[in-house]
Design an enzyme around this catalytic site. Sequence first.
Site, PDB file in Angstrom:
ATOM      1  N   LEU A  96       0.843  -1.203   0.000  1.00 36.20           N
ATOM      2  CA  LEU A  96       0.000   0.000   0.000  1.00 36.20           C
ATOM      3  C   LEU A  96       0.879   1.254   0.000  1.00 36.20           C
ATOM      4  O   LEU A  96       1.697   1.440   0.900  1.00 36.20           O
ATOM      5  CB  LEU A  96      -0.918   0.003   1.224  1.00 36.20           C
ATOM      6  CG  LEU A  96      -1.764  -1.257   1.439  1.00 36.20           C
ATOM      7  CD1 LEU A  96      -2.757  -1.031   2.588  1.00 36.20           C
ATOM      8  CD2 LEU A  96      -2.503  -1.668   0.172  1.00 36.20           C
ATOM      9  N   ALA A  97       0.692   2.085  -1.009  1.00 35.49           N
ATOM     10  CA  ALA A  97       1.536   3.274  -1.130  1.00 35.49           C
ATOM     11  C   ALA A  97       0.770   4.442  -1.732  1.00 35.49           C
ATOM     12  O   ALA A  97       1.319   5.277  -2.445  1.00 35.49           O
ATOM     13  CB  ALA A  97       2.761   2.957  -1.992  1.00 35.49           C
ATOM     14  N   ARG A 122       2.493  14.739   6.907  1.00 40.43           N
ATOM     15  CA  ARG A 122       3.393  15.206   7.966  1.00 40.43           C
ATOM     16  C   ARG A 122       4.856  15.321   7.523  1.00 40.43           C
ATOM     17  O   ARG A 122       5.685  15.858   8.241  1.00 40.43           O
ATOM     18  CB  ARG A 122       3.276  14.292   9.195  1.00 40.43           C
ATOM     19  CG  ARG A 122       2.064  14.631  10.045  1.00 40.43           C
ATOM     20  CD  ARG A 122       1.859  13.622  11.150  1.00 40.43           C
ATOM     21  NE  ARG A 122       1.296  12.371  10.633  1.00 40.43           N
ATOM     22  CZ  ARG A 122       1.201  11.249  11.357  1.00 40.43           C
ATOM     23  NH1 ARG A 122       1.653  11.205  12.589  1.00 40.43           N
ATOM     24  NH2 ARG A 122       0.663  10.171  10.832  1.00 40.43           N
ATOM     25  N   GLN A 173      -5.669   3.487  -6.829  1.00 36.33           N
ATOM     26  CA  GLN A 173      -6.773   3.609  -5.868  1.00 36.33           C
ATOM     27  C   GLN A 173      -7.685   4.740  -6.332  1.00 36.33           C
ATOM     28  O   GLN A 173      -7.210   5.772  -6.811  1.00 36.33           O
ATOM     29  CB  GLN A 173      -6.232   3.903  -4.458  1.00 36.33           C
ATOM     30  CG  GLN A 173      -7.332   3.909  -3.400  1.00 36.33           C
ATOM     31  CD  GLN A 173      -6.783   4.049  -1.986  1.00 36.33           C
ATOM     32  OE1 GLN A 173      -5.568   4.034  -1.788  1.00 36.33           O
ATOM     33  NE2 GLN A 173      -7.666   4.182  -1.024  1.00 36.33           N
ATOM     34  N   TYR A 200      44.599  19.433 -12.244  1.00 31.77           N
ATOM     35  CA  TYR A 200      43.296  19.128 -12.824  1.00 31.77           C
ATOM     36  C   TYR A 200      43.530  18.223 -14.027  1.00 31.77           C
ATOM     37  O   TYR A 200      44.299  18.573 -14.935  1.00 31.77           O
ATOM     38  CB  TYR A 200      42.527  20.388 -13.274  1.00 31.77           C
ATOM     39  CG  TYR A 200      41.280  19.957 -14.018  1.00 31.77           C
ATOM     40  CD1 TYR A 200      40.258  19.296 -13.349  1.00 31.77           C
ATOM     41  CD2 TYR A 200      41.167  20.137 -15.394  1.00 31.77           C
ATOM     42  CE1 TYR A 200      39.151  18.822 -14.023  1.00 31.77           C
ATOM     43  CE2 TYR A 200      40.054  19.667 -16.082  1.00 31.77           C
ATOM     44  CZ  TYR A 200      39.046  19.014 -15.388  1.00 31.77           C
ATOM     45  OH  TYR A 200      37.962  18.524 -16.053  1.00 31.77           O
ATOM     46  N   ASN A 221      41.222  21.060 -20.941  1.00 26.25           N
ATOM     47  CA  ASN A 221      40.402  20.224 -21.830  1.00 26.25           C
ATOM     48  C   ASN A 221      39.274  20.989 -22.503  1.00 26.25           C
ATOM     49  O   ASN A 221      38.619  20.470 -23.379  1.00 26.25           O
ATOM     50  CB  ASN A 221      39.817  19.053 -21.032  1.00 26.25           C
ATOM     51  CG  ASN A 221      38.946  19.519 -19.876  1.00 26.25           C
ATOM     52  OD1 ASN A 221      39.178  20.581 -19.311  1.00 26.25           O
ATOM     53  ND2 ASN A 221      37.937  18.742 -19.547  1.00 26.25           N
TER      54      ASN A 221
HETATM   55  C1  UD1 Z   1      -2.828   1.888   9.667  1.00 28.05           C
HETATM   56  C2  UD1 Z   1      -3.741   0.882  10.362  1.00 28.05           C
HETATM   57  C3  UD1 Z   1      -3.387   0.825  11.838  1.00 28.05           C
HETATM   58  C4  UD1 Z   1      -1.937   0.450  12.004  1.00 28.05           C
HETATM   59  C5  UD1 Z   1      -1.044   1.389  11.212  1.00 28.05           C
HETATM   60  C6  UD1 Z   1       0.359   0.859  11.202  1.00 28.05           C
HETATM   61  C7  UD1 Z   1      -5.831   0.939   9.130  1.00 28.05           C
HETATM   62  C8  UD1 Z   1      -7.220   1.428   9.115  1.00 28.05           C
HETATM   63  N1  UD1 Z   1      -5.098   1.293  10.173  1.00 28.05           N
HETATM   64  O1  UD1 Z   1      -3.104   3.142  10.229  1.00 28.05           O
HETATM   65  O2  UD1 Z   1      -4.221  -0.118  12.514  1.00 28.05           O
HETATM   66  O3  UD1 Z   1      -1.588   0.465  13.374  1.00 28.05           O
HETATM   67  O4  UD1 Z   1      -1.479   1.485   9.848  1.00 28.05           O
HETATM   68  O5  UD1 Z   1       1.220   1.784  10.612  1.00 28.05           O
HETATM   69  O6  UD1 Z   1      -5.437   0.217   8.245  1.00 28.05           O
HETATM   70  N2  UD1 Z   1      -2.749   3.926   2.296  1.00 28.05           N
HETATM   71  C9  UD1 Z   1      -3.251   3.759   1.031  1.00 28.05           C
HETATM   72  N3  UD1 Z   1      -4.471   4.274   0.747  1.00 28.05           N
HETATM   73  C10 UD1 Z   1      -5.217   4.935   1.654  1.00 28.05           C
HETATM   74  C11 UD1 Z   1      -4.703   5.095   2.954  1.00 28.05           C
HETATM   75  C12 UD1 Z   1      -3.467   4.578   3.254  1.00 28.05           C
HETATM   76  O7  UD1 Z   1      -2.599   3.174   0.180  1.00 28.05           O
HETATM   77  O8  UD1 Z   1      -6.315   5.361   1.310  1.00 28.05           O
HETATM   78  C13 UD1 Z   1      -1.418   3.394   2.597  1.00 28.05           C
HETATM   79  C14 UD1 Z   1      -0.444   4.492   2.962  1.00 28.05           C
HETATM   80  O9  UD1 Z   1       0.256   4.930   1.832  1.00 28.05           O
HETATM   81  C15 UD1 Z   1       0.476   3.783   3.938  1.00 28.05           C
HETATM   82  C16 UD1 Z   1      -0.406   2.744   4.581  1.00 28.05           C
HETATM   83  O10 UD1 Z   1      -1.510   2.564   3.733  1.00 28.05           O
HETATM   84  O11 UD1 Z   1       1.539   3.111   3.299  1.00 28.05           O
HETATM   85  C17 UD1 Z   1      -0.867   3.154   5.975  1.00 28.05           C
HETATM   86  O12 UD1 Z   1      -1.635   4.314   5.882  1.00 28.05           O
HETATM   87  P1  UD1 Z   1      -1.798   5.295   7.085  1.00 28.05           P
HETATM   88  O13 UD1 Z   1      -2.745   6.358   6.715  1.00 28.05           O
HETATM   89  O14 UD1 Z   1      -0.467   5.700   7.596  1.00 28.05           O
HETATM   90  O15 UD1 Z   1      -2.511   4.334   8.142  1.00 28.05           O
HETATM   91  P2  UD1 Z   1      -2.583   4.579   9.661  1.00 28.05           P
HETATM   92  O16 UD1 Z   1      -3.660   5.549   9.946  1.00 28.05           O
HETATM   93  O17 UD1 Z   1      -1.257   4.829  10.212  1.00 28.05           O
END
Ligand code: UD1
Length: 504
Positions: A12-13, A19, A79, A382, A402
């Site tokens: 997931l990225a 932040r 997504q 050089y 050069n």
């Molecule tokens: C998520 C988890 C949380 C966990 C934490 C660990 C959920 C609902 N919560 O929270 O339980 O403790 O990770 O770090 O899953 N991302 C997407 N699409 C989105 C949202 C996020 O691809 O719509 C990806 C982000 O790029 C990231 C990852 O998912 O790589 C985590 O997303 P983030 O928003 O940081 O989740 P947390 O709220 O930290």
Amino acid sequence: MTSRHPSAVIVLAAGEGTRMKSATPKVLHRIGGRSLLGHALHAARQAGPEHLAVVVRHERDRVAAHVAELDPAAVVADQDEVKGTGRACECGLAALPADLAGTVLVTMGDVPLLTPETLVDLTERHETSGAAVTVITAELPDAKAYGRVVRDEAGDVVAIMEYKDALQHREAGSEFAHVVDIREINSGIYAFDAEVLRSALAEVGTDNAQGEKYLTDVLAIARREGRRVAAHLVEDLWQTEGVNDRVQLAALGRELNRRTVERWMREGVTVVDPATTWIDVDVTIGRDTEIRPGTQLLGSTVVGADAVVGPDTTLTDVAVGDGASVVRTQAEGARIGDGATVGPFSYLRPGTVLGARGKIGGFVETKNAEIGEGAKVPHLTYCGDAVIGDGANIGAGTIFANYDGVAKHRTVVGRHSFVGSDSVLIAPVEIADGAYVAAGSAIEGKVGPGQIAVARGRQRNVDGWVARRRPGTSTARAAEAALAEQAPSSSGPTTPAENPTQES
Ligand code: UD1
Ligand code: CA
């Protein structure tokens, strides 16, 4: 790796990473010479999945291009506007074969220290336990904003509750008021049975504190449907830590470096000061090499055995041969031969190739320069766009001119030739094997084998100049005394008339 391989890994990225306060998407920030996403992709690929999907959305094109560059076989999944990790995962699944079965691992693009071994271990435990979902958890002294792992009396996992939702439960004084105090957290890394994941995701809604489709809800749904949900608690907390801001980026970067440096020490490399030594993850170093304080080995740098690097040296994409010594040097895209010596205070730019036992010394800058075996460029030079033959010696202060203001030209210095100090070699120019250039020459034409080229003004001495032009100075007095000592019988300096020209 073991015999068990997941059917797919979904990374997931798609998140924004607000932040970080950066124009660069969070997952493209780097530690250890690799982007955060690069680390995640590496671990995912090493787990040996049949399919690998990366879910993108924020700065979609930049992130997708990065994925294509690092792992061309990975599928990029987009997504849509529905938010949340659950939706992200659904979009990832949609990019994979519709009949995908077996184990699907889900990882995060911003968790860089997770190792391939942990993913292999997760797959193994998940498949042998018969659970429909296995989540990697960790126990933290402070659970911060992580999702909380909720277990029943028997210790089985029943759900994961997000921090914000747990807070609301506490405020409402509900039966889940205690959940916010749980210190076992969800790492966000899971193994799912593909079918369970697909069907449960279809049921996940957005009725929660953030109005998002939570992947974590899949656990409660699976459990409700009578499936087993397991947790795999890891001790190594760094592996589950995600990057949210630049303070965490630096902390994870330092820890990754500590691990890399330690790995090389265990492989037989002496690192005098691990705290000031930075080694990128793809660097390799031979046995009994000594890395001195303040050294950075970056990119694809390869250092041989029995070499000495540092102190205060930065090498980016550099190859250093066995037994070479590289001291207080900045180098990029260079090759340094076996037993060669470089530094102190040398600057090697791309295309520098130093032969075995060759030397590049203090205050020397080189670029696109092939310097032969045993050849020496020891001081204040050089050297650009040059080919220097084996055993040649380039005198102190030589400049390879050069660039004529429009184009770059090449200089060739033959084998065992000798260029005198303070010469300018005005390219294009060729000096044959076994030739000499006299010190202080400006060379712009060919020099043949066995010749010496002298290209400078002849020396003339003008008697009495100091007495005439600088009378009364300390220099004039020194001259007078020296002359008196030299010729005590004569009454004065030689007459100016002995010289044909009037110097001024
Ligand atoms: C998520 C988890 C949380 C966990 C934490 C660990 C959920 C609902 N919560 O929270 O339980 O403790 O990770 O770090 O899953 N991302 C997407 N699409 C989105 C949202 C996020 O691809 O719509 C990806 C982000 O790029 C990231 C990852 O998912 O790589 C985590 O997303 P983030 O928003 O940081 O989740 P947390 O709220 O930290
Ligand atoms: Ca996060």
